[in-house]
Design a protein around this motif. Structure first.
Motif, PDB file in Angstrom:
ATOM      1  N   THR A  68       0.852  -1.184   0.000  1.00 56.36           N
ATOM      2  CA  THR A  68       0.000   0.000   0.000  1.00 56.36           C
ATOM      3  C   THR A  68       0.890   1.237   0.000  1.00 56.36           C
ATOM      4  OG1 THR A  68      -1.749  -1.143   1.182  1.00 56.36           O
ATOM      5  CG2 THR A  68      -1.730   1.255   1.342  1.00 56.36           C
ATOM      6  N   PRO A  69       0.695   2.160  -0.929  1.00 58.81           N
ATOM      7  CA  PRO A  69       1.545   3.360  -0.956  1.00 58.81           C
ATOM      8  C   PRO A  69       1.451   4.164   0.337  1.00 58.81           C
ATOM      9  CG  PRO A  69       0.271   3.165  -2.984  1.00 58.81           C
ATOM     10  CD  PRO A  69      -0.258   2.133  -2.029  1.00 58.81           C
ATOM     11  N   CYS A  70       2.601   4.574   0.821  1.00 57.21           N
ATOM     12  CA  CYS A  70       2.676   5.373   2.041  1.00 57.21           C
ATOM     13  C   CYS A  70       2.086   6.761   1.785  1.00 57.21           C
ATOM     14  CB  CYS A  70       4.136   5.483   2.480  1.00 57.21           C
ATOM     15  SG  CYS A  70       4.395   6.573   3.901  1.00 57.21           S
ATOM     16  N   PRO A  71       1.171   7.220   2.631  1.00 58.57           N
ATOM     17  CA  PRO A  71       0.597   8.554   2.428  1.00 58.57           C
ATOM     18  C   PRO A  71       1.578   9.683   2.766  1.00 58.57           C
ATOM     19  CG  PRO A  71      -0.245   7.604   4.451  1.00 58.57           C
ATOM     20  CD  PRO A  71       0.582   6.533   3.783  1.00 58.57           C
ATOM     21  N   TYR A 126       3.414  -0.333   7.629  1.00 55.10           N
ATOM     22  CA  TYR A 126       4.703   0.273   7.961  1.00 55.10           C
ATOM     23  C   TYR A 126       5.438   0.568   6.662  1.00 55.10           C
ATOM     24  CZ  TYR A 126       9.447   0.865   9.682  1.00 55.10           C
ATOM     25  OH  TYR A 126      10.689   1.378   9.957  1.00 55.10           O
ATOM     26  N   CYS A 127       6.012   1.769   6.556  1.00 55.89           N
ATOM     27  CA  CYS A 127       6.788   2.154   5.386  1.00 55.89           C
ATOM     28  C   CYS A 127       8.266   1.903   5.677  1.00 55.89           C
ATOM     29  CB  CYS A 127       6.559   3.624   5.047  1.00 55.89           C
ATOM     30  SG  CYS A 127       7.518   4.164   3.605  1.00 55.89           S
ATOM     31  N   LYS A 128       8.883   1.061   4.873  1.00 51.87           N
ATOM     32  CA  LYS A 128      10.294   0.724   5.051  1.00 51.87           C
ATOM     33  C   LYS A 128      11.205   1.874   4.623  1.00 51.87           C
ATOM     34  CE  LYS A 128       9.360  -4.157   4.188  1.00 51.87           C
ATOM     35  NZ  LYS A 128       9.589  -5.267   3.257  1.00 51.87           N
ATOM     36  N   ASP A 129      10.718   2.790   3.805  1.00 54.08           N
ATOM     37  CA  ASP A 129      11.556   3.891   3.340  1.00 54.08           C
ATOM     38  C   ASP A 129      11.591   5.070   4.307  1.00 54.08           C
ATOM     39  OD1 ASP A 129      12.346   2.488   1.111  1.00 54.08           O
ATOM     40  OD2 ASP A 129      10.884   3.426  -0.222  1.00 54.08           O
ATOM     41  N   VAL A 169       4.785   4.404  10.637  1.00 51.51           N
ATOM     42  CA  VAL A 169       3.629   3.517  10.723  1.00 51.51           C
ATOM     43  C   VAL A 169       2.424   4.356  10.293  1.00 51.51           C
ATOM     44  CG1 VAL A 169       2.142   2.204  12.283  1.00 51.51           C
ATOM     45  CG2 VAL A 169       4.629   2.145  12.583  1.00 51.51           C
ATOM     46  N   PHE A 170       1.589   3.797   9.433  1.00 48.28           N
ATOM     47  CA  PHE A 170       0.425   4.540   8.965  1.00 48.28           C
ATOM     48  C   PHE A 170      -0.780   3.625   8.856  1.00 48.28           C
ATOM     49  CE2 PHE A 170       2.516   3.000   5.160  1.00 48.28           C
ATOM     50  CZ  PHE A 170       1.488   2.576   4.337  1.00 48.28           C
TER      51      PHE A 170
END
Length: 163
Positions: free
Chosen positions: A122-125, A148-151, A155-156
């Motif tokens: 899921t794209p990070c907002p 969770y966005c690894k870049d 956490v979203f």
């Protein structure tokens, strides 16, 4: 009935009724309104909850009634439409943009059948990266999942896709 009350007036009033759990979205953005009927002395509004067990349904119904009565001066009856089921494809483009600015990922558009893969990557907002993973299908409310966005390391939440 005042002759200057129109269906458009009622929809303008509905733009002011915000979701209590995601206060940047109104009931129209969410695709919750399935019908508006204007009679001589009453307005009938049909709505659908985003989730069957949504704890905010009664509050949203009350907010719709209060807001539209204040705008029109007419009695308002708000009922849950049992003929239509909400699905995440009902979210408007404006709703998806508002969700992203609020820090919640929008659900992906689906073709009817939902598979678990739809919630992966899921794209990070916050940074738009797709280098994300699903931490939990259960978020702070029934309609959200946690990612969770690894870049960017944030956490979203995601508004869950529903069919």
């Amino acid at each position: 009935m005042t002759t200057d009350i129109t269906i458009d007036n009622i929809y303008k009033a509905l733009e002011q009724v915000m979701d209590p759990e995601i206060p940047v979205l109104n009931v129209l953005d969410l695709g919750m309104i399935t019908g508006v009927a204007l009679e001589a002395d009453m307005v009938h509004i049909k709505m659908i909850p985003t989730f069957a067990a949504c704890p905010a349904v009664s509050l949203i119904q009350q907010n719709i009634q209060t807001t539209v009565e204040k705008t029109t001066g007419l009695l308002v009856q708000v009922t849950v439409d049992k003929e239509v089921h909400w699905e995440s494809n009902r979210l408007s483009a404006a709703a998806k943009e508002k969700l992203q600015h609020f820090g919640i990922a929008a659900p992906q558009v689906h073709e009817g059948e939902l598979r678990a893969e739809i919630m992966l990557n899921t794209p990070c907002p916050h940074c738009s990266s797709k280098n994300t993973y699903l931490r939990s299908p259960f978020g702070s409310t029934l309609c959200r999942a946690i990612h969770y966005c690894k870049d960017c390391g944030i956490v979203f939440e995601q508004f869950k896709p529903v069919g």
